[in-house]
Motif scaffolding. Structure first.
Motif, short mmCIF file in Angstrom:
data_model
loop_
_atom_site.label_atom_id
_atom_site.label_comp_id
_atom_site.label_asym_id
_atom_site.label_seq_id
_atom_site.Cartn_x
_atom_site.Cartn_y
_atom_site.Cartn_z
N TRP A 9 32.99 -25.86 24.28
CA TRP A 9 32.19 -27.04 23.94
C TRP A 9 30.70 -26.76 24.07
CZ3 TRP A 9 32.43 -31.07 21.17
CH2 TRP A 9 31.55 -32.12 21.34
N ARG A 10 30.32 -25.92 25.04
CA ARG A 10 28.90 -25.61 25.21
C ARG A 10 28.36 -24.80 24.03
NH1 ARG A 10 31.09 -25.02 30.34
NH2 ARG A 10 31.56 -22.86 29.90
N CYS A 11 29.23 -24.14 23.31
CA CYS A 11 28.81 -23.29 22.19
C CYS A 11 28.99 -23.98 20.85
CB CYS A 11 29.59 -21.99 22.21
SG CYS A 11 29.31 -21.04 23.70
N ARG A 12 29.10 -25.29 20.85
CA ARG A 12 29.41 -26.01 19.62
C ARG A 12 28.30 -25.89 18.57
NH1 ARG A 12 28.07 -29.68 23.58
NH2 ARG A 12 26.39 -31.13 23.10
N TRP A 13 27.11 -25.52 18.99
CA TRP A 13 26.00 -25.45 18.04
C TRP A 13 25.95 -24.13 17.27
CZ3 TRP A 13 24.30 -29.80 16.62
CH2 TRP A 13 24.30 -30.88 17.51
N PRO A 16 26.82 -24.89 13.36
CA PRO A 16 25.70 -25.46 12.59
C PRO A 16 24.53 -24.49 12.46
CG PRO A 16 26.55 -27.10 14.10
CD PRO A 16 27.24 -25.81 14.44
N LEU A 17 24.29 -23.65 13.49
CA LEU A 17 23.21 -22.67 13.37
C LEU A 17 23.53 -21.64 12.29
CD1 LEU A 17 22.16 -22.06 17.08
CD2 LEU A 17 20.83 -23.13 15.27
N LEU A 18 24.78 -21.23 12.20
CA LEU A 18 25.17 -20.30 11.14
C LEU A 18 25.01 -20.93 9.76
CD1 LEU A 18 28.28 -18.54 12.69
CD2 LEU A 18 26.06 -17.51 12.15
N LEU A 19 25.34 -22.22 9.67
CA LEU A 19 25.12 -22.91 8.39
C LEU A 19 23.63 -22.99 8.07
CD1 LEU A 19 27.68 -25.87 8.40
CD2 LEU A 19 27.80 -23.70 7.18
N VAL A 85 23.36 -27.31 -2.67
CA VAL A 85 23.19 -28.73 -2.30
C VAL A 85 24.35 -29.18 -1.41
CG1 VAL A 85 23.15 -31.08 -3.21
CG2 VAL A 85 21.73 -29.31 -4.26
N ILE A 86 25.57 -28.79 -1.78
CA ILE A 86 26.73 -29.15 -0.95
C ILE A 86 26.63 -28.48 0.42
CG2 ILE A 86 29.25 -29.10 -0.77
CD1 ILE A 86 29.35 -29.14 -3.82
N LEU A 87 26.08 -27.26 0.47
CA LEU A 87 25.88 -26.57 1.75
C LEU A 87 24.92 -27.35 2.64
CD1 LEU A 87 26.13 -24.15 3.67
CD2 LEU A 87 24.37 -23.00 2.30
N VAL A 88 23.85 -27.87 2.08
CA VAL A 88 22.90 -28.68 2.86
C VAL A 88 23.59 -29.94 3.38
CG1 VAL A 88 20.76 -30.01 2.73
CG2 VAL A 88 20.88 -27.75 1.68
N ILE A 89 24.43 -30.56 2.55
CA ILE A 89 25.18 -31.74 2.99
C ILE A 89 26.13 -31.37 4.13
CG2 ILE A 89 26.93 -33.43 2.27
CD1 ILE A 89 25.54 -33.36 -0.53
N VAL A 95 25.90 -31.18 11.92
CA VAL A 95 25.01 -31.62 13.00
C VAL A 95 25.46 -32.98 13.53
CG1 VAL A 95 22.65 -32.36 13.52
CG2 VAL A 95 23.04 -30.25 12.25
N ILE A 96 25.81 -33.88 12.64
CA ILE A 96 26.30 -35.20 13.07
C ILE A 96 27.61 -35.05 13.84
CG2 ILE A 96 27.23 -37.40 12.24
CD1 ILE A 96 25.22 -37.12 9.88
#
Length: 196
Positions: A9-13, A16-19, A85-89, A95-96
């Motif tokens: 859980w601590r590494c959940r970010w 999103p960082l890879l994205l 564009v879908i990647l940005v979405i 993140v949400i």
């Protein structure tokens, strides 16, 4: 001691960082003029996703033509751009999803499915471009598909990897949320004589 495994859980970010990294590489691919370049001097040809430029060996000015005049040029640009564009979405959704304490794992699996769609669109654009470019555009000298084209593929590879992780993450739901007690193993000396 802090232990941070793949499904921690601590590494959940990390996902999103890879994205975010994939988005940065996608921006470089979209804006870069190094999709195709001359391999050696004299540098007489270079191309981006949007245009192809040539010049004479002694000329300093580039003469450019838009690839949007070709149907395949519009198709390659459109498919790669739609995937971006879908990647940005997906990045915004990730993140949400990872910001809330109660992680919705079906939501995360949906992001993984969208990332496979992103990869499909980007691969289509990245395959159309070199095949049709070499057929329709006259090439001068030795040319190579260069750094910006490589960033496009790198972004796609990261997206495919993230898609697998997003789809598989719900399988480790208890580990991610910390619902599993640590297991300790103990052997008595009689049962393990080799430990003496």
């Amino acid at each position: 001691m802090v232990v941070c495994g793949l499904a921690c859980w601590r590494c959940r970010w990390l996902l999103p960082l890879l994205l975010g990294l994939a988005i940065i590489m996608g921006i470089i691919a979209l804006a870069g003029r190094g999709w195709l370049e001359s391999e050696s001097e004299p540098y007489v040809q270079q191309a981006s996703l949007w245009e192809s430029c040539t010049r004479g060996e002694e000329d300093l000015n580039w003469s450019c033509e838009s690839l949007m005049d070709y149907g395949w040029g519009r198709a390659a640009a459109a498919t790669y751009l739609v995937g971006f564009v879908i990647l940005v979405i997906c990045f915004a959704l990730a993140v949400i999803a990872f910001s809330i304490e109660i992680l919705r794992f079906n939501f995360v699996r949906g992001i993984g499915g969208l990332l496979f769609v992103v990869a499909a669109f980007q691969i289509i654009g990245l395959v159309i471009y070199p095949v049709k470019f070499t057929e329709d555009i006259p090439l001068t000298g030795d040319n190579m598909f260069s750094w910006a084209y490589g960033f496009g593929w790198a972004s796609t590879v990261v997206v495919i990897g993230c898609a697998f992780f997003f789809c598989c993450l719900p399988n480790w739901e208890d580990e991610v949320l910390g619902n599993i007690k640590p297991t300790s193993y103990y052997s008595s000396p009689e049962r393990a004589p080799y430990l003496n």
